[in-house]
Design an enzyme around this catalytic site. Structure first.
Site, PDB file in Angstrom:
ATOM      1  N   GLU A  50      -0.033   4.976  -0.659  1.00 32.32           N
ATOM      2  CA  GLU A  50      -0.686   6.258  -0.925  1.00 32.32           C
ATOM      3  C   GLU A  50       0.345   7.377  -0.883  1.00 32.32           C
ATOM      4  O   GLU A  50       1.201   7.426   0.000  1.00 32.32           O
ATOM      5  CB  GLU A  50      -1.772   6.532   0.113  1.00 32.32           C
ATOM      6  CG  GLU A  50      -3.047   5.731  -0.088  1.00 32.32           C
ATOM      7  CD  GLU A  50      -4.111   6.134   0.899  1.00 32.32           C
ATOM      8  OE1 GLU A  50      -5.300   6.083   0.539  1.00 32.32           O
ATOM      9  OE2 GLU A  50      -3.760   6.492   2.028  1.00 32.32           O
ATOM     10  N   ARG A  52      -1.740  -2.559 -18.535  1.00 30.89           N
ATOM     11  CA  ARG A  52      -2.912  -1.693 -18.658  1.00 30.89           C
ATOM     12  C   ARG A  52      -2.834  -0.620 -17.573  1.00 30.89           C
ATOM     13  O   ARG A  52      -2.771  -0.926 -16.384  1.00 30.89           O
ATOM     14  CB  ARG A  52      -4.195  -2.499 -18.519  1.00 30.89           C
ATOM     15  CG  ARG A  52      -4.410  -3.491 -19.670  1.00 30.89           C
ATOM     16  CD  ARG A  52      -5.813  -4.047 -19.667  1.00 30.89           C
ATOM     17  NE  ARG A  52      -6.797  -2.997 -19.806  1.00 30.89           N
ATOM     18  CZ  ARG A  52      -7.138  -2.427 -20.966  1.00 30.89           C
ATOM     19  NH1 ARG A  52      -6.561  -2.811 -22.089  1.00 30.89           N
ATOM     20  NH2 ARG A  52      -8.054  -1.477 -20.988  1.00 30.89           N
ATOM     21  N   THR A  54      -2.155   6.107 -22.317  1.00 24.35           N
ATOM     22  CA  THR A  54      -2.163   4.788 -21.697  1.00 24.35           C
ATOM     23  C   THR A  54      -0.774   4.175 -21.852  1.00 24.35           C
ATOM     24  O   THR A  54       0.029   4.603 -22.685  1.00 24.35           O
ATOM     25  CB  THR A  54      -3.195   3.859 -22.360  1.00 24.35           C
ATOM     26  OG1 THR A  54      -2.917   3.792 -23.767  1.00 24.35           O
ATOM     27  CG2 THR A  54      -4.613   4.356 -22.141  1.00 24.35           C
ATOM     28  N   LYS A  65      -1.598  -0.576 -25.281  1.00 23.48           N
ATOM     29  CA  LYS A  65      -1.677  -0.298 -26.714  1.00 23.48           C
ATOM     30  C   LYS A  65      -0.296  -0.467 -27.351  1.00 23.48           C
ATOM     31  O   LYS A  65       0.414  -1.417 -27.039  1.00 23.48           O
ATOM     32  CB  LYS A  65      -2.294   1.075 -26.964  1.00 23.48           C
ATOM     33  CG  LYS A  65      -3.724   1.229 -26.393  1.00 23.48           C
ATOM     34  CD  LYS A  65      -4.321   2.547 -26.789  1.00 23.48           C
ATOM     35  CE  LYS A  65      -5.768   2.673 -26.326  1.00 23.48           C
ATOM     36  NZ  LYS A  65      -5.913   2.825 -24.867  1.00 23.48           N
ATOM     37  N   TYR A 118       0.867  -1.182   0.000  1.00 23.19           N
ATOM     38  CA  TYR A 118       0.000   0.000   0.000  1.00 23.19           C
ATOM     39  C   TYR A 118       0.905   1.234   0.000  1.00 23.19           C
ATOM     40  O   TYR A 118       1.800   1.347   0.847  1.00 23.19           O
ATOM     41  CB  TYR A 118      -0.880  -0.001   1.247  1.00 23.19           C
ATOM     42  CG  TYR A 118      -2.255   0.586   1.049  1.00 23.19           C
ATOM     43  CD1 TYR A 118      -2.502   1.562   0.091  1.00 23.19           C
ATOM     44  CD2 TYR A 118      -3.323   0.174   1.844  1.00 23.19           C
ATOM     45  CE1 TYR A 118      -3.761   2.095  -0.077  1.00 23.19           C
ATOM     46  CE2 TYR A 118      -4.589   0.701   1.687  1.00 23.19           C
ATOM     47  CZ  TYR A 118      -4.811   1.664   0.721  1.00 23.19           C
ATOM     48  OH  TYR A 118      -6.059   2.202   0.555  1.00 23.19           O
ATOM     49  N   ASP A 162      -5.037  13.945 -25.721  1.00 23.50           N
ATOM     50  CA  ASP A 162      -5.386  12.581 -25.311  1.00 23.50           C
ATOM     51  C   ASP A 162      -4.712  11.652 -26.313  1.00 23.50           C
ATOM     52  O   ASP A 162      -5.273  11.300 -27.346  1.00 23.50           O
ATOM     53  CB  ASP A 162      -6.898  12.391 -25.299  1.00 23.50           C
ATOM     54  CG  ASP A 162      -7.303  11.050 -24.717  1.00 23.50           C
ATOM     55  OD1 ASP A 162      -6.414  10.206 -24.488  1.00 23.50           O
ATOM     56  OD2 ASP A 162      -8.512  10.831 -24.506  1.00 23.50           O
TER      57      ASP A 162
END
Length: 412
Positions: free
Chosen positions: A61, A240, A231, A234, A59, A205
């Site tokens: 954060e 991903r 991303t 692709k 974890y 984008d």
């Protein structure tokens, strides 16, 4: 590294054979059909190893050196590697690699630059705009006032004068350039000029072309856009996920828009896999791959046109092409079903004008498998045979098996 999807599934089989069958079945599907979805690719075994690593347990954060949990010394190293490699790869002053997806990256860009109710100019959904470009079913269409631009009726190309006229008329707070199905290079300099004239932020984008940018096979939006959303899968061939690039003046606003405003803890195994992918994308081998992706797409477009399909914009500059199968007597959704039965997996897309659906076809995955121009011509013939006569699907399916047998995504 001898880590493959099969070995990972073998470990799972001992613990959960039911789910292991799903994983092995999916590996078989990917290995025996042609993956022609423009948004998909095959990651390397090294990327898969990072995704399945102990970093999945952590974890974390916050950001490196400023976490809300202890024990982050090593995941900090992984994230710094990913950030530094992304900045070097794309020539950006700042990179945020925590976005869980491309849509999450766009959400963070909007959160950093806009307020609810602001006007945004973006490609209209009927012309290839993404859901985050103003769909009423998406947060973007509910929170912001989107104005859509389109493409020229005859050429299918972006009408930059229309974009300029709309920007002058609506004075948007931001202009978004990017598409899920536009097969040509975008003129980022022209968009920058229009945005400056309107006093708007420019958001690129670039989810689809960013892998080509990494390989030097497409122009970069980084010198022109205030924020670049992308991303990491692709063409980039990573896990991903999403990422954001910007100049140093927006870095703090963008980071805060990702965490804590729109996301919680970073997925450290995914960030490590992004670092692996960025490292792979910085090599000469990846550059050769990116250029081959484009070469394959152009050959496939020409071959499909020779078989009677209509290719929008007359061709492609990128990893994708869009085609209208109507000249062969079949509409897009029916065509997708026939092709799927033959092992040719792809998507439908909106065509520039009218209500009919077309086919969106990508060459990133098959190029990763090692296929070249000769295979693209063969694929085009399979396409046409199946679209002209659905009964040809069984014969085509055997040819697809033979082709994927010679070019397996994960040899051995």
């Amino acid at each position: 590294m001898p880590v493959t999807p099969t070995l990972e599934a073998d470990v799972l089989r001992r613990q959960d054979p039911e789910l292991a069958d799903v994983l092995l079945g999916e590996l078989d599907r990917q290995s025996t059909t042609l993956q022609l979805i423009a948004a998909e690719n095959f990651t390397s075994p090294a990327v898969l190893a990072a995704l399945g690593s102990p970093l999945a347990n952590k974890y974390a954060e916050g950001y490196p050196g400023a976490r809300h949990h202890g024990g982050c010394e090593l995941v900090d190293v992984a994230e710094r590697l990913a950030v530094d490699r992304a900045k070097a790869l794309f020539g950006a002053e700042h990179a945020n690699v925590q976005s869980h997806s491309g849509s999450s990256a766009v959400l963070a860009a909007y959160a950093a630059l806009l307020r609810p109710g602001d006007t945004v100019l973006a490609m209209g959904l009927p012309y290839g705009g993404h859901l985050t470009h103003g769909s009423p079913a998406n947060f973007s269409g509910r929170w912001f006032d989107f104005v859509g631009y389109g493409v020229d009726a005859e050429s299918g190309l972006i009408d930059y004068e229309q974009v300029r006229a709309l920007a002058r008329a609506h004075r948007p707070k931001a202009i978004v350039c990017g598409s899920i199905s536009y097969p040509r290079h975008i003129d980022y300099a022209a968009f920058r000029e229009i945005a400056d004239e309107a006093g708007a932020y420019l958001i690129a984008d670039a989810a689809h072309p960013m892998g080509l940018v990494a390989g030097g096979a497409a122009p970069s939006p980084v010198p022109y856009a205030d924020v670049v959303c992308a991303t990491t899968h692709k063409v980039l061939r990573g896990p991903r996920g999403g990422m954001l690039l910007c100049g140093s003046e927006l870095a703090q606003r963008l980071d805060r828009a990702v965490f804590p405003f729109t996301q919680g803890g970073a997925q450290m195994h995914t960030i490590a896999a992004k670092a692996v992918a960025f490292g792979e994308a910085s090599t000469p081998a990846f550059s050769a791959y990116a250029h081959q992706v484009v070469a394959n797409a152009r050959v496939l477009a020409a071959a499909l046109e020779g078989q009677g399909l209509t290719i929008t914009t007359g061709g492609t500059d990128t990893h994708m092409l869009t085609a209208d199968p109507a000249p062969l007597g079949v509409e897009g959704r029916t065509a997708r079903g026939r092709l799927a039965a033959a092992g040719l997996v792809l998507d439908t897309c909106a065509l520039p004008h009218g209500d009919a659906r077309g086919l969106r076809i990508g060459t990133a995955a098959v190029t990763t498998q090692g296929m070249g121009e000769a295979e693209m011509v063969r694929i085009a013939v399979l396409f046409a045979n199946v679209l002209r006569d659905g009964a040809e699907a069984r014969t085509a399916r055997e040819e697809v098996r033979e082709l994927t047998g010679r070019f397996p995504p994960y040899p051995g």
